[in-house]
Design a protein around this motif. Structure first.
Motif, PDB file in Angstrom:
ATOM      1  N   VAL A  75       0.890  -1.173  -0.154  1.00 46.21           N
ATOM      2  CA  VAL A  75      -0.148   0.094   0.096  1.00 46.21           C
ATOM      3  C   VAL A  75       0.980   1.094  -0.220  1.00 46.21           C
ATOM      4  CG1 VAL A  75      -2.031   1.224   1.437  1.00 46.21           C
ATOM      5  CG2 VAL A  75      -1.847  -1.214   1.333  1.00 46.21           C
ATOM      6  N   ALA A  76       0.819   1.941  -0.984  1.00 46.16           N
ATOM      7  CA  ALA A  76       1.533   3.147  -1.012  1.00 46.16           C
ATOM      8  C   ALA A  76       0.643   4.440  -0.603  1.00 46.16           C
ATOM      9  CB  ALA A  76       2.001   3.485  -2.600  1.00 46.16           C
ATOM     10  N   LEU A  77       1.297   5.231   0.067  1.00 43.43           N
ATOM     11  CA  LEU A  77       0.493   6.472   0.473  1.00 43.43           C
ATOM     12  C   LEU A  77       0.660   7.620  -0.633  1.00 43.43           C
ATOM     13  CD1 LEU A  77       0.913   6.561   4.399  1.00 43.43           C
ATOM     14  CD2 LEU A  77      -0.765   5.684   3.280  1.00 43.43           C
ATOM     15  N   SER A  78      -0.479   8.075  -1.096  1.00 40.65           N
ATOM     16  CA  SER A  78      -0.319   9.356  -2.027  1.00 40.65           C
ATOM     17  C   SER A  78      -1.361  10.185  -1.528  1.00 40.65           C
ATOM     18  CB  SER A  78      -0.975   8.459  -3.311  1.00 40.65           C
ATOM     19  OG  SER A  78      -0.834   9.382  -4.338  1.00 40.65           O
ATOM     20  N   SER A  79      -2.048  10.861  -2.584  1.00 41.98           N
ATOM     21  CA  SER A  79      -2.783  12.069  -1.974  1.00 41.98           C
ATOM     22  C   SER A  79      -4.049  12.038  -3.236  1.00 41.98           C
ATOM     23  CB  SER A  79      -2.076  13.265  -2.017  1.00 41.98           C
ATOM     24  OG  SER A  79      -2.934  14.426  -1.876  1.00 41.98           O
ATOM     25  N   VAL A  80      -5.012  12.902  -2.786  1.00 40.10           N
ATOM     26  CA  VAL A  80      -6.130  13.196  -3.667  1.00 40.10           C
ATOM     27  C   VAL A  80      -5.488  13.904  -4.886  1.00 40.10           C
ATOM     28  CG1 VAL A  80      -8.069  12.929  -2.160  1.00 40.10           C
ATOM     29  CG2 VAL A  80      -7.128  15.028  -2.265  1.00 40.10           C
ATOM     30  N   SER A  81      -4.212  14.722  -4.519  1.00 36.32           N
ATOM     31  CA  SER A  81      -3.482  15.551  -5.239  1.00 36.32           C
ATOM     32  C   SER A  81      -2.899  14.863  -6.605  1.00 36.32           C
ATOM     33  CB  SER A  81      -2.421  16.227  -4.629  1.00 36.32           C
ATOM     34  OG  SER A  81      -2.815  17.086  -3.822  1.00 36.32           O
ATOM     35  N   GLY A  82      -2.886  13.516  -6.448  1.00 35.41           N
ATOM     36  CA  GLY A  82      -2.452  12.760  -7.673  1.00 35.41           C
ATOM     37  C   GLY A  82      -3.705  12.482  -8.569  1.00 35.41           C
ATOM     38  N   HIS A  83      -4.882  12.982  -8.211  1.00 37.54           N
ATOM     39  CA  HIS A  83      -6.033  12.993  -8.993  1.00 37.54           C
ATOM     40  C   HIS A  83      -6.231  14.114  -9.775  1.00 37.54           C
ATOM     41  CE1 HIS A  83      -6.706   8.830  -8.078  1.00 37.54           C
ATOM     42  NE2 HIS A  83      -6.485   9.060  -6.961  1.00 37.54           N
ATOM     43  N   THR A  84      -6.281  15.337  -8.707  1.00 35.06           N
ATOM     44  CA  THR A  84      -6.772  16.681  -9.334  1.00 35.06           C
ATOM     45  C   THR A  84      -5.545  17.555  -8.602  1.00 35.06           C
ATOM     46  OG1 THR A  84      -9.043  16.093  -8.909  1.00 35.06           O
ATOM     47  CG2 THR A  84      -8.337  18.523  -8.913  1.00 35.06           C
ATOM     48  N   ALA A  85      -4.813  18.071  -9.570  1.00 34.01           N
ATOM     49  CA  ALA A  85      -3.774  18.696  -9.123  1.00 34.01           C
ATOM     50  C   ALA A  85      -3.926  20.189  -8.361  1.00 34.01           C
ATOM     51  CB  ALA A  85      -2.841  19.078 -10.578  1.00 34.01           C
ATOM     52  N   ILE A  86      -3.109  20.235  -7.270  1.00 37.95           N
ATOM     53  CA  ILE A  86      -3.302  21.406  -6.624  1.00 37.95           C
ATOM     54  C   ILE A  86      -2.418  22.655  -7.424  1.00 37.95           C
ATOM     55  CG2 ILE A  86      -2.803  22.809  -4.361  1.00 37.95           C
ATOM     56  CD1 ILE A  86      -2.810  19.894  -3.214  1.00 37.95           C
ATOM     57  N   HIS A  87      -3.033  23.624  -7.989  1.00 42.53           N
ATOM     58  CA  HIS A  87      -2.273  24.972  -8.674  1.00 42.53           C
ATOM     59  C   HIS A  87      -1.171  25.531  -7.825  1.00 42.53           C
ATOM     60  CE1 HIS A  87      -5.382  27.455  -6.492  1.00 42.53           C
ATOM     61  NE2 HIS A  87      -4.388  28.383  -6.874  1.00 42.53           N
ATOM     62  N   HIS A  88      -1.428  25.570  -6.475  1.00 43.81           N
ATOM     63  CA  HIS A  88      -0.315  26.013  -5.835  1.00 43.81           C
ATOM     64  C   HIS A  88       0.798  25.279  -5.387  1.00 43.81           C
ATOM     65  CE1 HIS A  88      -3.468  25.213  -2.920  1.00 43.81           C
ATOM     66  NE2 HIS A  88      -2.383  25.204  -2.112  1.00 43.81           N
TER      67      HIS A  88
END
Length: 122
Positions: A14-27
């Protein structure tokens, strides 16, 4: 680690990622890019070892409230989302426990579990 799992014909990663891997955070472009890379890596490795009943998945959680979450981070998140409701560490561990509690199978696997507070879109 993987050679041992292949020899045993089973295992879980299980790799820990982020919802940012689905929708980029512009900042946060570098952070988002690294989380997209985790998704690609998990996808490739999952396909590579699936025939050995090795499950490889990513946990893509939203912001997690912890002692390490600084006031600055909380304030920035609240300003952008309008509220500050994040996940607790227990929420994330419960989701991972659920994924790992599913019986292993050669014909299916969970590639990614997205777990986010309601204020997070994406």
């Amino acid at each position: 680690m993987l050679p041992t799992m292949v020899a045993q014909q089973g295992g879980d990663v299980v790799a820990l990622s982020s919802v940012s891997g689905h929708t980029a955070i512009h900042h946060e472009p570098v952070y988002s890019a690294s989380k997209h890379a985790i998704r690609a890596f998990v996808h490739a490795v999952r396909r590579q070892v699936a025939q050995h009943t090795i499950r490889v998945c990513a946990m893509a959680q939203g912001i997690v409230l912890m002692k390490l979450t600084t006031k600055r981070t909380k304030d920035r998140y609240q300003k952008k989302s309008g509220l500050f409701e994040g996940l607790r560490a227990e929420d994330v561990s419960d989701a991972i426990t659920f994924i790992l509690s599913r019986p292993p199978a050669r014909h299916h696997s969970a590639e990614c579990c997205r777990w986010a507070p309601e204020a997070v879109d994406g």
